[in-house]
Design a protein around this motif. Structure first.
Motif, PDB file in Angstrom:
ATOM      1  N   PHE A 288       0.859  -1.178   0.000  1.00  0.00           N
ATOM      2  CA  PHE A 288       0.000   0.000   0.000  1.00  0.00           C
ATOM      3  C   PHE A 288       0.897   1.230   0.000  1.00  0.00           C
ATOM      4  CE2 PHE A 288      -2.794  -3.251   1.750  1.00  0.00           C
ATOM      5  CZ  PHE A 288      -3.973  -3.005   1.052  1.00  0.00           C
ATOM      6  N   VAL A 289       0.743   2.031  -1.020  1.00  0.00           N
ATOM      7  CA  VAL A 289       1.564   3.237  -1.139  1.00  0.00           C
ATOM      8  C   VAL A 289       0.751   4.369  -0.511  1.00  0.00           C
ATOM      9  CG1 VAL A 289       2.829   4.699  -2.741  1.00  0.00           C
ATOM     10  CG2 VAL A 289       2.455   2.290  -3.296  1.00  0.00           C
ATOM     11  N   VAL A 290       1.136   4.775   0.720  1.00  0.00           N
ATOM     12  CA  VAL A 290       0.270   5.661   1.515  1.00  0.00           C
ATOM     13  C   VAL A 290       0.857   7.063   1.631  1.00  0.00           C
ATOM     14  CG1 VAL A 290      -0.834   3.836   2.850  1.00  0.00           C
ATOM     15  CG2 VAL A 290       1.308   4.796   3.659  1.00  0.00           C
ATOM     16  N   GLY A 291      -0.061   8.053   1.594  1.00  0.00           N
ATOM     17  CA  GLY A 291       0.379   9.439   1.706  1.00  0.00           C
ATOM     18  C   GLY A 291      -0.298  10.203   2.819  1.00  0.00           C
ATOM     19  N   SER A 292      -1.231   9.569   3.546  1.00  0.00           N
ATOM     20  CA  SER A 292      -1.969  10.285   4.596  1.00  0.00           C
ATOM     21  C   SER A 292      -2.586   9.257   5.558  1.00  0.00           C
ATOM     22  CB  SER A 292      -3.098  11.123   3.989  1.00  0.00           C
ATOM     23  OG  SER A 292      -4.054  10.245   3.397  1.00  0.00           O
ATOM     24  N   VAL A 293      -3.069   9.763   6.686  1.00  0.00           N
ATOM     25  CA  VAL A 293      -3.726   8.875   7.652  1.00  0.00           C
ATOM     26  C   VAL A 293      -5.021   8.318   7.053  1.00  0.00           C
ATOM     27  CG1 VAL A 293      -4.872   8.801   9.918  1.00  0.00           C
ATOM     28  CG2 VAL A 293      -2.683   9.997   9.648  1.00  0.00           C
TER      29      VAL A 293
ATOM     30  N   PHE B 129       3.434  -1.402   4.108  1.00  0.00           N
ATOM     31  CA  PHE B 129       3.072   0.013   3.959  1.00  0.00           C
ATOM     32  C   PHE B 129       4.311   0.741   3.476  1.00  0.00           C
ATOM     33  CE2 PHE B 129      -0.315   0.170   7.598  1.00  0.00           C
ATOM     34  CZ  PHE B 129      -1.244  -0.422   6.758  1.00  0.00           C
ATOM     35  N   SER B 130       4.162   1.490   2.418  1.00  0.00           N
ATOM     36  CA  SER B 130       5.299   2.249   1.897  1.00  0.00           C
ATOM     37  C   SER B 130       4.896   3.718   1.804  1.00  0.00           C
ATOM     38  CB  SER B 130       5.672   1.705   0.512  1.00  0.00           C
ATOM     39  OG  SER B 130       6.761   2.397  -0.014  1.00  0.00           O
TER      40      SER B 130
ATOM     41  N   VAL C  28       2.036  -6.523   9.568  1.00  0.00           N
ATOM     42  CA  VAL C  28       2.208  -5.523   8.510  1.00  0.00           C
ATOM     43  C   VAL C  28       3.637  -4.986   8.619  1.00  0.00           C
ATOM     44  CG1 VAL C  28       1.496  -3.253   7.670  1.00  0.00           C
ATOM     45  CG2 VAL C  28      -0.228  -4.899   8.422  1.00  0.00           C
ATOM     46  N   VAL C  29       4.276  -4.783   7.468  1.00  0.00           N
ATOM     47  CA  VAL C  29       5.673  -4.340   7.451  1.00  0.00           C
ATOM     48  C   VAL C  29       5.751  -2.902   6.937  1.00  0.00           C
ATOM     49  CG1 VAL C  29       7.964  -4.763   6.447  1.00  0.00           C
ATOM     50  CG2 VAL C  29       6.449  -6.698   6.972  1.00  0.00           C
ATOM     51  N   LEU C  30       6.398  -2.045   7.708  1.00  0.00           N
ATOM     52  CA  LEU C  30       6.699  -0.700   7.205  1.00  0.00           C
ATOM     53  C   LEU C  30       7.926  -0.804   6.314  1.00  0.00           C
ATOM     54  CD1 LEU C  30       6.669   2.413   7.095  1.00  0.00           C
ATOM     55  CD2 LEU C  30       8.038   2.386   9.184  1.00  0.00           C
ATOM     56  N   GLN C  31       7.806  -0.334   5.113  1.00  0.00           N
ATOM     57  CA  GLN C  31       8.950  -0.418   4.209  1.00  0.00           C
ATOM     58  C   GLN C  31       9.345   0.958   3.708  1.00  0.00           C
ATOM     59  OE1 GLN C  31       9.908  -3.582   1.258  1.00  0.00           O
ATOM     60  NE2 GLN C  31       8.877  -2.081   0.012  1.00  0.00           N
ATOM     61  N   LEU C  32      10.568   1.342   4.023  1.00  0.00           N
ATOM     62  CA  LEU C  32      11.094   2.593   3.492  1.00  0.00           C
ATOM     63  C   LEU C  32      11.814   2.267   2.196  1.00  0.00           C
ATOM     64  CD1 LEU C  32      12.463   4.071   6.828  1.00  0.00           C
ATOM     65  CD2 LEU C  32      10.215   4.375   5.785  1.00  0.00           C
ATOM     66  N   GLN C  33      11.723   3.135   1.231  1.00  0.00           N
ATOM     67  CA  GLN C  33      12.355   2.864  -0.067  1.00  0.00           C
ATOM     68  C   GLN C  33      13.868   3.028   0.075  1.00  0.00           C
ATOM     69  OE1 GLN C  33       9.597   5.619  -2.191  1.00  0.00           O
ATOM     70  NE2 GLN C  33       9.763   4.064  -3.765  1.00  0.00           N
ATOM     71  N   LEU C  34      14.533   1.885   0.112  1.00  0.00           N
ATOM     72  CA  LEU C  34      15.983   1.877   0.351  1.00  0.00           C
ATOM     73  C   LEU C  34      16.725   2.775  -0.630  1.00  0.00           C
ATOM     74  CD1 LEU C  34      17.269  -1.765   0.970  1.00  0.00           C
ATOM     75  CD2 LEU C  34      17.318   0.203   2.504  1.00  0.00           C
ATOM     76  N   HIS C  35      16.272   2.783  -1.867  1.00  0.00           N
ATOM     77  CA  HIS C  35      17.011   3.542  -2.880  1.00  0.00           C
ATOM     78  C   HIS C  35      17.009   5.030  -2.591  1.00  0.00           C
ATOM     79  CE1 HIS C  35      16.365  -0.298  -4.753  1.00  0.00           C
ATOM     80  NE2 HIS C  35      17.349  -0.004  -5.569  1.00  0.00           N
ATOM     81  N   LYS C  36      15.916   5.483  -1.935  1.00  0.00           N
ATOM     82  CA  LYS C  36      15.834   6.918  -1.662  1.00  0.00           C
ATOM     83  C   LYS C  36      16.631   7.290  -0.421  1.00  0.00           C
ATOM     84  CE  LYS C  36      11.990   7.837  -4.484  1.00  0.00           C
ATOM     85  NZ  LYS C  36      10.607   7.781  -4.757  1.00  0.00           N
TER      86      LYS C  36
END
Ligand code: SF4
Length: 222
Positions: free
Chosen positions: A152-157, A180-181, A204-212
């Motif tokens: 899930f590419v999330v931008g808000s609550v 959640f990304s 659920v796994v919080l995933q930060l975009q490693l490349h960024k």
């Protein structure tokens, strides 16, 4: 049959279950969506420069690197003509783990009957801030298995609420991995952690975009 390849390189996987492991990326031209936050829009343009490669040439490139994780990405890789044939060819090699990053708008059921080593889907669900949520195929949720991932590419609550609703409705945590990304620059990862704590979102796994994190956010070929 040839495929429109705009980039191919070895890096670390930034997403999905094999995040942090070496992977070969094959990026294909073209996408059927136009997300507001797309960071690979250059690859989606009609006049993007590409190399036409046969399945044999793609396979030889992969084997020449010695790396076993293969990530097919885009754009949207599943809209390439003949993708089922390419998957079938790559998946015959049991040394390879073939993963497809797909945007959630293409029926993955058309690609799951692959001989040999089944490909793994990392499927996005684009929420409202993408501008593309109405293109998501909800039926895809029922076609995922435990080797697959929904991201899930999330931008808000509000979007976290919607993701939770879908997780519950489709019992996604019983079927596959769920990530959640955060949309870079739209929501703080800390806000997502608080949401996960408040709603006790086990597994659920919080995933930060490693490349960024490792490279500049707009660097190509990494
Ligand atoms: S699906 Fe991916 S590649 Fe296509 S427009 Fe959206 S973010 Fe960009």
């Amino acid at each position: 049959m040839s495929y429109r390849v705009v980039e191919k390189f070895v890096s670390v996987n930034g997403e999905g279950k094999r995040s942090g492991q070496l992977a070969i990326f094959i990026r294909f031209a073209g996408c059927n969506l136009r997300c507001t936050y797309c960071d690979t829009m250059w690859a989606n343009k009609d006049d993007v420069a590409y190399t036409a490669m046969s399945k044999e040439e793609i396979y030889e490139y992969i084997k020449g690197t010695g790396v076993n994780n293969v990530t097919l990405t885009g754009g949207e890789p599943l809209i390439q003509a003949g993708m089922d044939d390419l998957l079938d060819y790559l998946c015959r090699d049991s040394e390879l783990t073939v993963e497809i990053e797909t945007n959630g708008s293409v029926d993955i059921g058309n690609f799951s009957e692959i001989n040999g080593n089944k490909p793994k889907f990392t499927m996005d669900y684009k929420l409202a801030s993408s501008g593309m949520e109405n293109r998501m195929l909800l039926n895809n949720f029922t076609k995922l298995s435990n080797e697959d991932t929904v991201k899930f590419v999330v931008g808000s609550v509000e979007e976290l609420h919607k993701a939770k609703f879908l997780i519950d409705r489709y019992r996604l945590l019983d079927r596959c991995s769920v990530y959640f990304s955060p949309i870079f620059g739209s929501i703080e990862p800390e806000t997502i952690v608080e949401y996960m704590k408040d709603n006790v979102l086990n597994n659920v796994v919080l995933q930060l975009q490693l490349h960024k994190i490792i490279w500049s956010p707009d660097k190509k070929g990494v």
